[in-house]
Design a protein around this motif. Structure first.
Motif: not given
Ligand code: FAD
Length: 265
Positions: A77, A196, A249
């Protein structure tokens, strides 16, 4: 020699607020985080699968792994480096706690000794977005919980005497953080919306902004549809040139995974 995906070990975890966990990592081996100096410094990390304590790095370090790879891919991620210590030997990443994510649920169970993978750890290319022109006396900074780590670090790096408005949407009142900045910053915290749980009010908050009488810059990091709505508003109503804003995004509602950030070039 640098490897494409280098191991980093958890050395500490701390629940900053109910929906944010700070995890400190230490480089395993002699690689060091390169530090690009930008507040929203991006880091791509391989995460342990559910139940596992070590990320699977072998696939990512195969010579044939890369664009067009069709084999099975362990989870990874995008995140933000919240702080760098000891010349890049230790870094902090703030993880949002949300429903149903591999990375989020790993962060909740992470313990010292767990190992993640860090992509491109010391290859010195930058993959950040923030880029305020030197003449920007005013900055508009907008984030949901995922953008808060980058926003916090951007604020710390602002010039004394400059002005900023920070609009931040977090799940609960208890998720409001105390942020530091040498600049003159006005904060608008919105709680209980977006993230979310409910429709976001970030775009509506930005609609209340009028263009200042001086050169300015805007940085936005939040859910993809919201970031697109704000980008439209910046470009059309506020007439902000493309090189004077970055609306990114960071995640997509109901979509999981490691897709590239939507930067809307
Ligand atoms: C450049 C960049 C920098 C980022 N920096 C950060 C950071 O510092 N800290 C951080 O926490 N995230 C950060 N993110 C966001 C993070 O990459 C996503 O939230 C990611 O999807 C989290 O992965 P996961 O495995 O927890 O959830 P996933 O397996 O990707 O998603 C599972 C489900 O959760 C939902 N979901 C994903 N994220 C969120 C959320 N935040 N709130 C509610 N629902 C969600 C999705 O829509 C999906 O339905 C960043 C993203 C980018 C592109």
């Amino acid at each position: 020699m640098a490897i494409p995906c280098a191991p980093a070990m958890v050395v500490g975890t701390r629940r900053l607020t109910p929906h944010m966990i700070r995890i400190s990592f230490e480089a395993v081996g002699d690689w060091r985080w390169h530090v690009d100096g930008r507040g929203d410094e991006r880091i791509d990390i391989a995460i342990p699968r559910p139940g596992a304590t070590q990320a699977e790095l072998d696939v990512f370090n195969l010579p044939e792994y890369g664009r067009g790879w069709v084999g099975e891919e362990p989870p990874w991620r995008h995140y933000t480096v919240r702080a760098v210590h000891d010349g890049g030997r230790r870094i902090d990443i703030d993880f949002v706690v949300h429903e149903g994510g591999i990375a989020s649920s790993w962060a909740e169970r992470a313990e010292p000794g767990h190992v993640i993978g860090v992509f491109g750890a010391d290859d010195r290319h930058t993959s950040s977005y923030y880029g305020a022109p030197a003449d920007a006396g005013f900055q508009l900074l907008v984030a949901d919980a995922t953008g808060l780590p980058g926003l916090g670090r951007i604020l710390e790096g602002l010039q004394a005497g400059s002005r900023a408005v920070a609009i931040i949407e977090v799940p609960d009142e208890a998720d409001i953080q105390e942020l530091q900045s040498p600049a003159d910053v006005s904060y608008v915290w919105r709680t209980g919306t977006g993230n979310g749980n409910a429709p976001s009010v970030l775009a509506a908050e930005v609609e209340k902004i009028t263009a200042p009488d001086e050169p300015w810059y805007a940085w936005v990091a939040c859910e993809a549809a919201t970031s697109r709505a704000i980008r439209r508003d910046l470009r059309t109503r506020l007439g902000l040139a493309r090189d004077r804003h970055h609306a990114i995004g960071y995640w997509t509602h109901n979509q999981s995974g490691d897709r590239p950030a939507d930067v809307g070039e």
